[in-house]
Motif scaffolding. Structure first.
Motif, PDB file in Angstrom:
ATOM      1  N   ALA A  47      -1.352 -10.248   7.624  1.00  0.00           N
ATOM      2  CA  ALA A  47      -1.882  -9.019   7.027  1.00  0.00           C
ATOM      3  C   ALA A  47      -1.369  -7.772   7.741  1.00  0.00           C
ATOM      4  O   ALA A  47      -1.529  -6.653   7.245  1.00  0.00           O
ATOM      5  CB  ALA A  47      -3.403  -9.043   7.049  1.00  0.00           C
ATOM      6  N   HIS A  49       1.550  -6.614   8.038  1.00  0.00           N
ATOM      7  CA  HIS A  49       2.569  -5.888   7.284  1.00  0.00           C
ATOM      8  C   HIS A  49       2.223  -5.790   5.800  1.00  0.00           C
ATOM      9  O   HIS A  49       3.116  -5.686   4.958  1.00  0.00           O
ATOM     10  CB  HIS A  49       3.936  -6.534   7.477  1.00  0.00           C
ATOM     11  CG  HIS A  49       4.433  -6.433   8.887  1.00  0.00           C
ATOM     12  ND1 HIS A  49       4.772  -5.237   9.471  1.00  0.00           N
ATOM     13  CD2 HIS A  49       4.615  -7.392   9.838  1.00  0.00           C
ATOM     14  CE1 HIS A  49       5.154  -5.457  10.727  1.00  0.00           C
ATOM     15  NE2 HIS A  49       5.069  -6.752  10.968  1.00  0.00           N
ATOM     16  N   GLN A  50       0.944  -5.870   5.496  1.00  0.00           N
ATOM     17  CA  GLN A  50       0.522  -5.580   4.125  1.00  0.00           C
ATOM     18  C   GLN A  50       0.968  -4.152   3.805  1.00  0.00           C
ATOM     19  O   GLN A  50       0.734  -3.234   4.584  1.00  0.00           O
ATOM     20  CB  GLN A  50      -1.000  -5.696   3.994  1.00  0.00           C
ATOM     21  CG  GLN A  50      -1.508  -5.653   2.566  1.00  0.00           C
ATOM     22  CD  GLN A  50      -1.235  -6.955   1.821  1.00  0.00           C
ATOM     23  OE1 GLN A  50      -1.146  -8.015   2.426  1.00  0.00           O
ATOM     24  NE2 GLN A  50      -1.085  -6.851   0.510  1.00  0.00           N
ATOM     25  N   LYS A  51       1.612  -3.981   2.664  1.00  0.00           N
ATOM     26  CA  LYS A  51       2.241  -2.696   2.355  1.00  0.00           C
ATOM     27  C   LYS A  51       1.219  -1.560   2.385  1.00  0.00           C
ATOM     28  O   LYS A  51       0.240  -1.565   1.652  1.00  0.00           O
ATOM     29  CB  LYS A  51       2.895  -2.772   0.975  1.00  0.00           C
ATOM     30  CG  LYS A  51       3.630  -1.508   0.570  1.00  0.00           C
ATOM     31  CD  LYS A  51       4.268  -1.702  -0.791  1.00  0.00           C
ATOM     32  CE  LYS A  51       4.955  -0.445  -1.267  1.00  0.00           C
ATOM     33  NZ  LYS A  51       5.546  -0.622  -2.614  1.00  0.00           N
ATOM     34  N   GLU A  93       8.830  -4.966   0.464  1.00  0.00           N
ATOM     35  CA  GLU A  93       8.106  -6.180   0.078  1.00  0.00           C
ATOM     36  C   GLU A  93       8.919  -7.430   0.388  1.00  0.00           C
ATOM     37  O   GLU A  93       8.378  -8.447   0.835  1.00  0.00           O
ATOM     38  CB  GLU A  93       7.754  -6.134  -1.415  1.00  0.00           C
ATOM     39  CG  GLU A  93       6.651  -5.171  -1.775  1.00  0.00           C
ATOM     40  CD  GLU A  93       7.157  -3.748  -1.952  1.00  0.00           C
ATOM     41  OE1 GLU A  93       8.333  -3.483  -1.592  1.00  0.00           O
ATOM     42  OE2 GLU A  93       6.393  -2.899  -2.440  1.00  0.00           O
ATOM     43  N   ARG A  97       7.996 -10.288   3.032  1.00  0.00           N
ATOM     44  CA  ARG A  97       7.817 -11.656   2.517  1.00  0.00           C
ATOM     45  C   ARG A  97       8.506 -12.665   3.414  1.00  0.00           C
ATOM     46  O   ARG A  97       7.953 -13.729   3.711  1.00  0.00           O
ATOM     47  CB  ARG A  97       8.372 -11.766   1.088  1.00  0.00           C
ATOM     48  CG  ARG A  97       8.214 -13.153   0.508  1.00  0.00           C
ATOM     49  CD  ARG A  97       8.743 -13.246  -0.916  1.00  0.00           C
ATOM     50  NE  ARG A  97      10.198 -13.160  -1.003  1.00  0.00           N
ATOM     51  CZ  ARG A  97      10.904 -13.496  -2.089  1.00  0.00           C
ATOM     52  NH1 ARG A  97      10.268 -13.905  -3.177  1.00  0.00           N
ATOM     53  NH2 ARG A  97      12.213 -13.387  -2.086  1.00  0.00           N
ATOM     54  N   HIS A 123       1.500 -11.252  -3.859  1.00  0.00           N
ATOM     55  CA  HIS A 123       1.459  -9.863  -3.405  1.00  0.00           C
ATOM     56  C   HIS A 123       0.997  -9.828  -1.960  1.00  0.00           C
ATOM     57  O   HIS A 123      -0.121 -10.224  -1.642  1.00  0.00           O
ATOM     58  CB  HIS A 123       0.533  -9.039  -4.296  1.00  0.00           C
ATOM     59  CG  HIS A 123       0.915  -9.069  -5.743  1.00  0.00           C
ATOM     60  ND1 HIS A 123       1.927  -8.292  -6.265  1.00  0.00           N
ATOM     61  CD2 HIS A 123       0.445  -9.824  -6.769  1.00  0.00           C
ATOM     62  CE1 HIS A 123       2.060  -8.553  -7.550  1.00  0.00           C
ATOM     63  NE2 HIS A 123       1.172  -9.478  -7.883  1.00  0.00           N
ATOM     64  N   GLY A 124       1.897  -9.388  -1.094  1.00  0.00           N
ATOM     65  CA  GLY A 124       1.560  -9.273   0.316  1.00  0.00           C
ATOM     66  C   GLY A 124       1.950 -10.507   1.109  1.00  0.00           C
ATOM     67  O   GLY A 124       1.991 -11.628   0.599  1.00  0.00           O
ATOM     68  N   PRO A 125       2.250 -10.313   2.412  1.00  0.00           N
ATOM     69  CA  PRO A 125       2.723 -11.415   3.261  1.00  0.00           C
ATOM     70  C   PRO A 125       1.759 -12.595   3.326  1.00  0.00           C
ATOM     71  O   PRO A 125       2.203 -13.750   3.369  1.00  0.00           O
ATOM     72  CB  PRO A 125       2.886 -10.748   4.633  1.00  0.00           C
ATOM     73  CG  PRO A 125       3.096  -9.301   4.339  1.00  0.00           C
ATOM     74  CD  PRO A 125       2.274  -9.015   3.127  1.00  0.00           C
ATOM     75  N   GLU A 127      -0.210 -13.882   1.088  1.00  0.00           N
ATOM     76  CA  GLU A 127      -0.048 -14.752  -0.081  1.00  0.00           C
ATOM     77  C   GLU A 127       1.281 -15.496  -0.027  1.00  0.00           C
ATOM     78  O   GLU A 127       1.363 -16.669  -0.396  1.00  0.00           O
ATOM     79  CB  GLU A 127      -0.144 -13.932  -1.366  1.00  0.00           C
ATOM     80  CG  GLU A 127      -1.543 -13.413  -1.667  1.00  0.00           C
ATOM     81  CD  GLU A 127      -1.617 -12.736  -3.026  1.00  0.00           C
ATOM     82  OE1 GLU A 127      -0.774 -13.039  -3.904  1.00  0.00           O
ATOM     83  OE2 GLU A 127      -2.515 -11.894  -3.216  1.00  0.00           O
ATOM     84  N   GLU A 139       4.675 -10.587  13.469  1.00  0.00           N
ATOM     85  CA  GLU A 139       3.330 -10.503  12.907  1.00  0.00           C
ATOM     86  C   GLU A 139       2.252 -10.655  13.990  1.00  0.00           C
ATOM     87  O   GLU A 139       1.071 -10.782  13.683  1.00  0.00           O
ATOM     88  CB  GLU A 139       3.139 -11.553  11.815  1.00  0.00           C
ATOM     89  CG  GLU A 139       4.018 -11.283  10.597  1.00  0.00           C
ATOM     90  CD  GLU A 139       3.769 -12.219   9.433  1.00  0.00           C
ATOM     91  OE1 GLU A 139       4.112 -11.861   8.294  1.00  0.00           O
ATOM     92  OE2 GLU A 139       3.229 -13.327   9.661  1.00  0.00           O
TER      93      GLU A 139
END
Length: 790
Positions: A47, A49-51, A93, A97, A123-125, A127, A139
């Motif tokens: 989380a 690096h969640q955009k 993204e 990923r 959507h998002g690392p 996931e 991370e």
């Protein structure tokens, strides 16, 4: 059990044991490395690096500097769906990923794979980690040391700088073995593959470039929102969304049809210059609300909601040639859409279902839309439509592209023929025979194509009988009037398609001398190719889906060729057909010599030579000449006469000597300091292309040819040649004298820009800038995955 069998079983058991032990040891090593990283920097948190856009100007600047390096150095191999390790560096993204060890392209896949499309399937690392992707960014806890040491991205760049020039195990980056190490595996990977640093096979980044990426990583890999579309572009997008989402049945049916043909397009509104591009997407939410995308495999799959809305989503990733297919929406287009689809459509009382058998068959789904309207829509942007077949979402397609010749011309049937309205009734009665293999979905049975092939045969037989009947009623034999002339202004009236092994290109106009084969495409064929190769094809499908698609495309190719043959004198059709299919297997010959190519009427065209196929192609080009003359030039001005003469000589070369040339080369000619660009295409000759395998056995190198186009064409260059104008005749002489692979190696050493050349990135930058000058709307980045690594 015999001793031999027992020994064989023991050997297999030992191999299995070694494999198990190796897996356990590798897992143990990775576990130890993970524990060490956890102890040093804390546990990984996807989380992190969640955009989220940074508000810190310094952080935003670090991202922009890094992005410039990614775009000019890294995206060139890491953007399309065949990027190594599925690592896409064309957007934040994609970077967040990370990588995946499972290749997207797998011709032997027994069951369909789960799609891994950016911006759509997850959507998002966090996931993406659940879908098997590993991080390339740190991370763990953010410290300058951790953000470098625990980043696969940085470690891969540093490996390149530390290793220096090393022998490579692959001829191109696309052929290189893919290890895709997670950070826990990187030390062992680096020790085993010291030559595998990034950029793979190309010069290392400069100190300034490495510093830009390192600086961004040490800043915590922040993200900054791009400038985004202008207020004017957003206003246009809102206007078009309102048009696409009218509540009446006609509009809803029209918009579904348009979406299924434009979902892969990069839509723009302006006239010239840099543009903001949008994708047409399906959303569960109406205009004015945040997008809630429908993540379906195909554009006609059931969206799972009572009503779907068609929205325009800004394209954020860096554009690459392979997937950049622009489509313009403007006032003139809006008026045409109203006229074709709203005004000409009878009352629509019910919308078609999303049942696979119906949805995959456009002749059933859209029977309420007049055929003339559908055909005009596809035809007026024929270059765009056919680019979808050749480009689209498929980045590695030697199986699919093996179904076409290396160079051929395409003509189209005249959309103003008086019989077109009568054709609608005929096609309505043939809907069952026009079903496509894509109705079987992505998990198809290997032999489904047999049933669809039989239906195609029955359709062609009915079509031959129908066309014969209509022409007899009209009391007119087939003539050149059957060909669309582009209304005198549309340069897409004639197209040239090139195949470069596992890639392809399409250009407006009929380039070069008459090729071996040509197609004539009418509405039913154009629509079926789109739903077979674009709307209905799934790169994640199983082997049955891929095989059925490829074989069915054989039928459609032969139908296009048969349309062309029907304009030849009856007495010559078989000999031309036999030349196109020399050595074809008996089953293919039965099809080729059957109803698919048996058109009973004599041509109404007067022929004067004993080469009627080439004569017909030239007559067709003459008919289209006013429209083709409007084709946009790929160069701003004419080359010097001496350069033109040498280029003409190069383009006329043929035979075994040109068989040593690469598939696609970009030739840079230095005219007193000003660079001029040409594309050199190697057209491989085959006895026939009616088989899926053993292509080399059907090669006819003595019949190979070269095509030379002014300007840059193609997405995957194999080589750059850099030649001074005065040396161009020597370069052409070198090609003329080729007799072996070693001869070509000497030619490339003299004139080629090697992947290891210290000037490689400077040359690459100039090529990219030249492509942007050539066509600002089409401006995008090439892919170096097929570049020769020497």
């Amino acid at each position: 059990m015999t001793p031999a069998c027992a020994g064989h079983k023991l050997a297999l058991d030992m191999k299995a044991l070694i494999l198990v032990v190796s897996v356990v040891l590798l897992g143990s090593c990775a576990g130890v490395a993970r524990n060490q990283l956890d102890q040093s920097y804390g546990p990984a948190d996807p989380a992190r690096h969640q955009k989220a856009a940074s508000t810190d100007p310094a952080a935003a600047e670090s991202w922009q500097k890094a992005k410039q390096v990614f775009d000019r150095r890294c995206v060139l191999c890491h953007a399309c769906s065949d990027a190594p390790c599925q690592l896409s560096l064309a957007s934040f993204e994609g970077i967040a990923r990370g990588t995946n060890k499972t290749p997207v392209y797998d011709g032997g896949r027994l069951r369909p794979a789960d799609p891994t499309r950016l911006f759509l399937d997850a959507h998002g690392p966090a996931e993406w980690r659940k879908r098997g992707f590993s991080a390339v960014l740190n991370e763990r806890a953010s410290t300058p040391e951790a953000d470098l040491d625990a980043s696969v991205l940085f470690r891969a760049l540093r490996l390149k700088q530390d290793a220096g020039a090393k022998p490579l195990p692959a001829k191109t980056a696309a052929d290189a073995p893919q290890s895709c190490p997670a950070i826990e595996e990187f030390d062992r990977f680096a020790a085993a593959s010291p030559q595998a640093g990034m950029p793979y096979g190309f010069p290392a980044l400069s100190a300034a470039e490495s510093g830009a990426i390192a600086g961004w990583l040490k800043a915590g890999a922040p993200y900054a929102n791009p400038a985004g579309p202008s207020p004017a572009a957003l206003k246009q997008a809102a206007r078009w969304e309102a048009f696409f989402n009218g509540d009446d049945m006609k509009t809803r049916l029209m918009s579904r049809y348009l979406f299924e043909h434009l979902f892969f397009a990069h839509i723009y509104f302006g006239e010239t210059g840099p543009q903001a591009f949008f994708r047409m997407v399906r959303s569960k939410t109406p205009p004015g609300q945040p997008l809630e995308l429908v993540a379906a495999r195909r554009p006609y799959d059931d969206p799972g909601v009572a009503r779907v809305y068609y929205r325009l989503q800004p394209v954020e990733e860096t554009l690459v040639i392979k997937t950049h297919i622009p489509y313009r929406l403007d006032d003139a287009r809006l008026e045409k859409f109203r006229r074709w689809f709203i005004d000409n459509m009878a009352a629509v009382t019910a919308l078609p279902s999303y049942d696979p058998e119906t949805a995959s068959n456009p002749f059933a789904t859209f029977r309420e839309i007049p055929i003339r309207s559908r055909y005009r829509f596809m035809l007026e942007e024929a270059h765009f439509t056919v680019s979808g077949f050749i480009k689209g979402t498929v980045c590695r397609g030697q199986i699919a592209l093996g179904v076409i010749n290396d160079r051929f011309w395409v003509f189209f049937l005249n959309p103003d023929l008086p019989t077109l309205d009568r054709d609608a009734e005929f096609l309505a009665g043939q809907a069952d025979y026009l079903r496509l293999p894509s109705e079987s979905g992505s998990n198809a049975f290997l032999l489904d194509w047999l049933g669809y092939g039989n239906k195609e045969m029955k359709f062609l037989q009915a079509k031959a009988e129908y066309v014969t009947k209509v022409l007899k009623i009209l009391d007119k034999p087939p003539t050149l009037d059957l060909l669309w002339d582009g209304d005198g202004v549309n340069p897409s009236a004639g197209l040239t398609l090139f195949r470069h092994f596992d890639q392809g290109s399409v250009v407006q106009g009929l380039a070069g001398a008459p090729p071996k084969t040509a197609w004539i495409i009418g509405y039913p064929l154009l629509e079926r190719i789109h739903y077979l190769l674009v709307a209905g094809f799934d790169i994640y499908g199983n082997v049955g889906h891929q095989l059925n698609t490829r074989i069915y495309m054989d039928f459609l190719r032969m139908e296009g060729e048969a349309n062309f043959l029907a304009l030849l004198p009856r007495a010559t059709r078989k000999s031309v057909r036999d030349h196109w299919y020399r050595g074809a297997e008996s089953r293919a010959k039965e099809y080729i010599d059957g109803v698919a190519t048996q058109f009973p009427l004599e041509t109404g065209i007067a022929f004067k030579t004993d080469a009627p196929a080439q004569e017909l192609m030239l007559m067709g080009r003459e008919r289209l000449l006013p429209a083709l003359a409007r084709k946009a030039a790929l160069a701003r001005d004419k080359a010097a006469p001496a350069v033109q003469a040498a280029i003409g000589r190069l383009g006329n070369l043929e035979g075994r000597r040109v068989s040593f040339m690469p598939q696609l080369a970009w030739l840079i000619v230095d005219e007193s300091g000003a660079e001029r660009y040409f594309t050199v295409l190697h057209n491989n000759a085959h006895s026939n292309i009616s088989r899926l395998l053993d292509e080399e056995k059907r090669r006819l190198p003595d019949e190979d040819t070269l095509s030379v186009l002014e300007g840059l064409v193609g997405a995957y260059p194999n080589v750059f040649y850099r030649v001074k104008a005065g040396e161009l005749p020597s370069f052409v002489e070198g090609v003329e004298r080729l007799a072996s692979a070693s001869d070509y190696a000497r030619l490339a050493a003299r004139f080629g820009v090697a992947a290891t050349d210290p000037d490689f990135w400077k040359v690459s930058d100039r090529v990219i800038e030249a492509f942007a000058r050539q066509s600002p709307i089409d401006a995008a980045l090439p892919d170096y995955g097929r570049f020769e690594l020497r």
